[in-house]
Write an enzyme that holds these catalytic residues in place. Structure first.
Site, mmCIF file in Angstrom:
data_model
loop_
_atom_site.group_PDB
_atom_site.id
_atom_site.type_symbol
_atom_site.label_atom_id
_atom_site.label_comp_id
_atom_site.label_asym_id
_atom_site.label_seq_id
_atom_site.Cartn_x
_atom_site.Cartn_y
_atom_site.Cartn_z
ATOM 1 N N LYS A 140 13.578 9.381 -12.646
ATOM 2 C CA LYS A 140 14.959 9.835 -12.759
ATOM 3 C C LYS A 140 15.053 10.998 -13.747
ATOM 4 O O LYS A 140 15.787 11.963 -13.526
ATOM 5 C CB LYS A 140 15.859 8.680 -13.220
ATOM 6 C CG LYS A 140 17.325 9.043 -13.337
ATOM 7 C CD LYS A 140 18.161 7.847 -13.780
ATOM 8 C CE LYS A 140 19.634 8.226 -13.896
ATOM 9 N NZ LYS A 140 20.464 7.065 -14.327
ATOM 10 N N GLU A 178 6.400 -6.796 -18.483
ATOM 11 C CA GLU A 178 7.755 -7.348 -18.575
ATOM 12 C C GLU A 178 7.728 -8.850 -18.838
ATOM 13 O O GLU A 178 8.737 -9.424 -19.245
ATOM 14 C CB GLU A 178 8.534 -7.050 -17.295
ATOM 15 C CG GLU A 178 8.945 -5.598 -17.129
ATOM 16 C CD GLU A 178 10.039 -5.168 -18.095
ATOM 17 O OE1 GLU A 178 10.879 -6.016 -18.456
ATOM 18 O OE2 GLU A 178 10.055 -3.988 -18.493
ATOM 19 N N SER A 207 2.677 -8.072 -15.078
ATOM 20 C CA SER A 207 3.483 -7.035 -15.706
ATOM 21 C C SER A 207 3.728 -7.292 -17.184
ATOM 22 O O SER A 207 3.879 -8.431 -17.618
ATOM 23 C CB SER A 207 4.830 -6.946 -14.986
ATOM 24 O OG SER A 207 5.742 -6.120 -15.677
ATOM 25 N N ILE A 225 0.815 -1.219 0.000
ATOM 26 C CA ILE A 225 0.000 0.000 0.000
ATOM 27 C C ILE A 225 0.848 1.269 0.000
ATOM 28 O O ILE A 225 0.397 2.328 -0.439
ATOM 29 C CB ILE A 225 -0.968 0.014 1.205
ATOM 30 C CG1 ILE A 225 -2.052 1.088 1.017
ATOM 31 C CG2 ILE A 225 -0.208 0.188 2.517
ATOM 32 C CD1 ILE A 225 -3.159 1.029 2.048
ATOM 33 N N TYR A 284 13.073 -10.329 -12.840
ATOM 34 C CA TYR A 284 11.784 -9.757 -12.440
ATOM 35 C C TYR A 284 10.657 -10.288 -13.323
ATOM 36 O O TYR A 284 9.609 -10.726 -12.840
ATOM 37 C CB TYR A 284 11.844 -8.228 -12.534
ATOM 38 C CG TYR A 284 10.505 -7.545 -12.372
ATOM 39 C CD1 TYR A 284 9.961 -7.331 -11.104
ATOM 40 C CD2 TYR A 284 9.788 -7.100 -13.487
ATOM 41 C CE1 TYR A 284 8.729 -6.699 -10.957
ATOM 42 C CE2 TYR A 284 8.570 -6.470 -13.345
ATOM 43 C CZ TYR A 284 8.046 -6.276 -12.078
ATOM 44 O OH TYR A 284 6.829 -5.654 -11.948
#
Length: 325
Positions: free
Chosen positions: A193, A128, A126, A12, A150
């Site tokens: 970034k 990914e 995801s 959360i 991942y």
């Protein structure tokens, strides 16, 4: 009298968790949020709602703690957003990533099966998982080819959810979410970034922005839009798996250029490509087809690519205390 719905959100305190908690509170839910115990808990994203939710300490690596979290919250809906969620770190922490992002999901499913078998469960899958894509755009039937620890861990969790759905009759839906950003994005992610780097250059605190592969193509949306899709999945009579995306793809370079445009600067004057930020194996292009979500859930993104970048840069600019000149 209708019983107030209870929702458990793991993770959360993250970007998605904070937006989802706000959404559920606005719909009258009683919200429980699971966080890991730290000496200095990272709760900044949910400070504005901390008095409206119930925090429970737990860990995706600890089955007993998950049993406690689920049995205590007795949720009607479970949203699993907890993960080691940074792709880059997964190469240096592959075991940890596999344990938390992959096996941790099975631990949670087991706790739900024992203590909240009627709960509806959302799993944060995801894009990914598509990795080295075999077709563009990618939809729910596109083959998976993960290119990182991942992505592999997320794929394990995805199939575990389908297995529990089919084996135990549990209401579990996978949301195959493409990249989604916001001002609340963690600094380790390239979009934050960039917005943070642009802000520091604009204020004269930095003179350059070092990045890795600027040619990578991504389908970027707004996290606030994407959490609405999570909620919609659990309102359906039948569980299913959905791609959530914008249907547009842009390069990291485009994101950089537009971010610098917001403050009236030229990206080429400041950006340096640095090999240390290159990944061992990268995903070249992600481009989602969300037509199934549009048809069944009635979901569509509302924030454009340009609006998202402007939102993020302006937030960072204001966080330092001034507006764009």
């Amino acid at each position: 009298m209708t019983e107030t719905k209870r929702a458990l959100i793991t993770g959360i305190s993250g970007q998605d968790g904070s937006y989802l908690a706000e959404l559920l509170l606005s719909k009258g839910y009683e919200v429980y949020g699971m966080v890991r115990r730290h000496s200095s808990p990272a709760l900044s994203r949910i400070e504005n709602i901390i008095d409206d939710i119930t925090i429970i300490y737990g860990d995706m690596a600890d089955s007993m703690s998950l049993d406690f979290v689920v049995s205590t919250s007795k949720p009607h809906e479970i949203y699993n957003l907890a993960a080691q969620s940074f792709v880059g770190i997964s190469w240096t922490q592959p075991i940890h990533t596999s344990d938390i992002t992959g096996l941790g999901v099975v631990r949670l499913l087991e706790s739900a099966r024992r203590y909240a078998p009627e709960s509806r469960i959302y799993q944060a899958s995801s894009s990914e998982m598509f990795g080295k894509v075999t077709e563009t755009p990618q939809n729910e039937k596109t083959p998976f080819y993960p290119r990182s620890p991942y992505g592999i861990a997320k794929l394990y969790a995805y199939w575990a959810c389908i297995n529990y759905r089919e084996s135990h009759g549990m209401h579990i839906s996978n949301g195959i979410l493409f990249n989604h950003e916001s001002p609340r994005r963690g600094i380790e992610f390239v979009t934050k970034k960039i917005s943070d780097g642009v802000t520091k250059i604009y204020h004269g605190r930095e003179s350059e922005l070092r990045l890795g592969n600027t040619h990578a193509m991504r389908d970027w949306g707004f996290a606030g839009d994407f959490v609405k899709a999570m909620w919609l999945m659990l309102q359906q009579d039948d569980p299913d798996d959905y791609v959530i995306a914008t249907g547009e793809t842009h390069s990291v370079q485009e994101f950089v250029d537009k971010a610098f445009d917001v403050v009236g600067l030229n990206a080429s004057d400041y950006v340096v490509v640095d090999k240390q930020f290159m990944r061992p194996a990268d995903v070249d292009i992600l481009h989602g087809d969300y037509s199934k979500a549009k048809e069944i859930l009635g979901w569509e993104p509302s924030v454009t690519f340009d609006e998202l970048i402007e939102m993020m840069v302006n937030f960072d600019i204001l966080s330092i205390g001034s507006t764009v000149k």
